[in-house]
Write a protein that holds these residues in place. Structure first.
Motif, PDB file in Angstrom:
ATOM      1  N   SER A 138       0.825  -1.208   0.000  1.00  0.00           N
ATOM      2  CA  SER A 138       0.000   0.000   0.000  1.00  0.00           C
ATOM      3  C   SER A 138       0.856   1.254   0.000  1.00  0.00           C
ATOM      4  O   SER A 138       0.509   2.252  -0.647  1.00  0.00           O
ATOM      5  N   ILE A 139       1.984   1.221   0.702  1.00  0.00           N
ATOM      6  CA  ILE A 139       2.909   2.364   0.671  1.00  0.00           C
ATOM      7  C   ILE A 139       3.373   2.630  -0.757  1.00  0.00           C
ATOM      8  O   ILE A 139       3.390   3.773  -1.221  1.00  0.00           O
ATOM      9  N   GLY A 140       3.727   1.561  -1.483  1.00  0.00           N
ATOM     10  CA  GLY A 140       4.134   1.726  -2.875  1.00  0.00           C
ATOM     11  C   GLY A 140       3.027   2.314  -3.730  1.00  0.00           C
ATOM     12  O   GLY A 140       3.269   3.171  -4.586  1.00  0.00           O
ATOM     13  N   SER A 141       1.792   1.881  -3.485  1.00  0.00           N
ATOM     14  CA  SER A 141       0.650   2.389  -4.251  1.00  0.00           C
ATOM     15  C   SER A 141       0.417   3.870  -3.980  1.00  0.00           C
ATOM     16  O   SER A 141       0.167   4.652  -4.905  1.00  0.00           O
ATOM     17  N   VAL A 142       0.491   4.265  -2.709  1.00  0.00           N
ATOM     18  CA  VAL A 142       0.263   5.670  -2.361  1.00  0.00           C
ATOM     19  C   VAL A 142       1.397   6.537  -2.902  1.00  0.00           C
ATOM     20  O   VAL A 142       1.165   7.645  -3.389  1.00  0.00           O
ATOM     21  N   ASN A 168       3.345  10.544  -6.843  1.00  0.00           N
ATOM     22  CA  ASN A 168       4.145  10.896  -8.016  1.00  0.00           C
ATOM     23  C   ASN A 168       3.265  11.394  -9.160  1.00  0.00           C
ATOM     24  O   ASN A 168       3.644  12.317  -9.898  1.00  0.00           O
ATOM     25  N   GLN A 169       2.101  10.781  -9.302  1.00  0.00           N
ATOM     26  CA  GLN A 169       1.174  11.222 -10.347  1.00  0.00           C
ATOM     27  C   GLN A 169       0.665  12.632 -10.075  1.00  0.00           C
ATOM     28  O   GLN A 169       0.526  13.444 -10.992  1.00  0.00           O
ATOM     29  N   ALA A 219       3.307  15.041 -11.018  1.00  0.00           N
ATOM     30  CA  ALA A 219       3.321  15.289 -12.459  1.00  0.00           C
ATOM     31  C   ALA A 219       2.226  16.282 -12.849  1.00  0.00           C
ATOM     32  O   ALA A 219       2.426  17.139 -13.717  1.00  0.00           O
ATOM     33  N   ARG A 220       1.077  16.175 -12.186  1.00  0.00           N
ATOM     34  CA  ARG A 220      -0.004  17.130 -12.462  1.00  0.00           C
ATOM     35  C   ARG A 220       0.378  18.535 -12.025  1.00  0.00           C
ATOM     36  O   ARG A 220       0.031  19.519 -12.672  1.00  0.00           O
ATOM     37  N   VAL A 221       1.097  18.629 -10.899  1.00  0.00           N
ATOM     38  CA  VAL A 221       1.561  19.946 -10.440  1.00  0.00           C
ATOM     39  C   VAL A 221       2.482  20.564 -11.473  1.00  0.00           C
ATOM     40  O   VAL A 221       2.373  21.744 -11.810  1.00  0.00           O
TER      41      VAL A 221
END
Length: 347
Positions: free
Chosen positions: A279-283, A288-289, A292-294
């Motif tokens: 779950s840590i990897g998923s969050v 990171n996504q 990228a939006r920022v």
């Protein structure tokens, strides 16, 4: 669409120059403060300020919320992982030395149980019982006894009246021969969505229901169905049992009374730690996504304007007096601990 209502259906300027001391009062101070950092005349290109303001505004609302939610989830998960690693080490050492549990071991189990019990608040409602992350809020997955597809797809035409939350807020679902599994799930979903319950096809010939975690207790205790005697009894509404999906981690079942219990608990702790780390990897991927939006939302061509604003701020802040104080306090306005943490997390 074959969903029909039952007897009582639910209808679904820029401010003035900061140097104008005569204009400063409780209201104008905030307005002038907006431009205090640029009190020294700035001559950017005509359109440089507008895209800068739009870019910051776009980032500041939805993106900041997504960053904050992901950071809360990470904080909870990392705390949980640390506690599980300590518990794993203690359990392993007890097994190696063949020692019975003592107060320290029981205390570690109790500590993690309390942490897990506070998952909803600690994660800002972004992690469900399966440790799935969503900035839209955690939900509870559940099944309803009798609402398996094998039972629902057979038999003659029947109108089901479903109540959630009590009272007369009934929703109707029409079942008839020849419906596909997808059509059955869609009819339930469209009927129950106004009540905050969504439905989709699940594994094992079951309909999979979901509702926000905050609403689960009410749904569980109030869902009732009335049929016409084909799939469900006729007459009055009959309560049906709703069962939530088993949580990914269940520390309340962990025992440490003897060697066998310690061994079983160690195995569950190892599994829980693996789940938390996934779950840590998923969050982190979600964060990171958002990063990228920022970057994509950042204004283009505004570097020169920002350099000029920064230089003006430095020049003004170095001068003793009211202008310096106004520039500094305006720059600090709106800065909170949460915002600083969110920004640092993007590094």
């Amino acid at each position: 669409m074959q969903i029909s209502p039952s007897s009582t259906p639910t209808v679904v300027v820029p401010g003035a120059n900061a140097g104008n001391a005569s204009a400063v009062d409780g209201t104008s101070l905030g307005l002038n403060g907006e431009n205090a950092a640029t009190a020294t005349p700035v001559n950017p290109t005509p359109n440089s300020a507008a895209p800068l303001r739009r870019g910051l505004g776009n980032w500041d609302q939805p993106l900041q919320g997504d960053i904050s939610g992901a950071q809360q989830a990470l904080d909870f998960l990392e705390q949980s992982a640390a506690q599980l690693r300590n518990l794993k080490a203690d359990l392993s050492s007890r097994l190696a030395a063949r020692q019975r549990a003592d107060g320290v071991l029981e205390s570690r189990v109790r500590q993690f149980s309390n942490t897990w019990r506070n998952r909803g608040n600690a994660s800002g409602g972004t992690l469900d019982s399966q440790l799935n992350f969503s900035n839209k809020g955690a939900s509870t997955q559940f099944t309803v006894r009798g609402m398996n597809l094998a039972n629902l797809r057979g038999g003659a035409r029947e109108v089901l009246a479903i109540s959630i939350g009590g009272g007369q807020n009934l929703r109707s679902v029409v079942l008839e021969p020849g419906l596909s599994d997808e059509q059955i799930a869609q009819r339930f979903d469209e009927a129950l969505a106004p009540a905050g319950v969504r439905v989709k096809l699940g594994d094992g010939a079951q309909l999979e229901f979901s509702t926000p975690e905050a609403q689960w207790a009410n749904v569980r205790d109030t869902i009732a169905v009335q049929g016409s005697g084909i799939r469900f009894p006729t007459g009055q509404l009959n309560r049906v049992k709703a069962e939530a999906e088993a949580p990914a981690v269940d520390p309340d079942t962990w025992q440490t009374a003897d060697m066998e219990a310690i061994r079983a608990t160690l195995q569950q702790v190892v599994q829980a730690l693996a789940q938390v780390e996934r779950s840590i990897g998923s969050v982190q991927q979600a964060l990171n996504q958002v990063n990228a939006r920022v970057q994509s939302a950042a204004p283009k061509g505004s570097k020169a304007g920002m350099d000029q604003v920064a230089q003006n701020f430095v020049s003004t802040a170095r001068q003793p007096g009211y202008q310096s104080l106004l520039s500094i306090t305006s720059a600090l306005a709106g800065i909170s601990r949460e915002r600083v943490i969110s920004l640092l997390s993007l590094r």
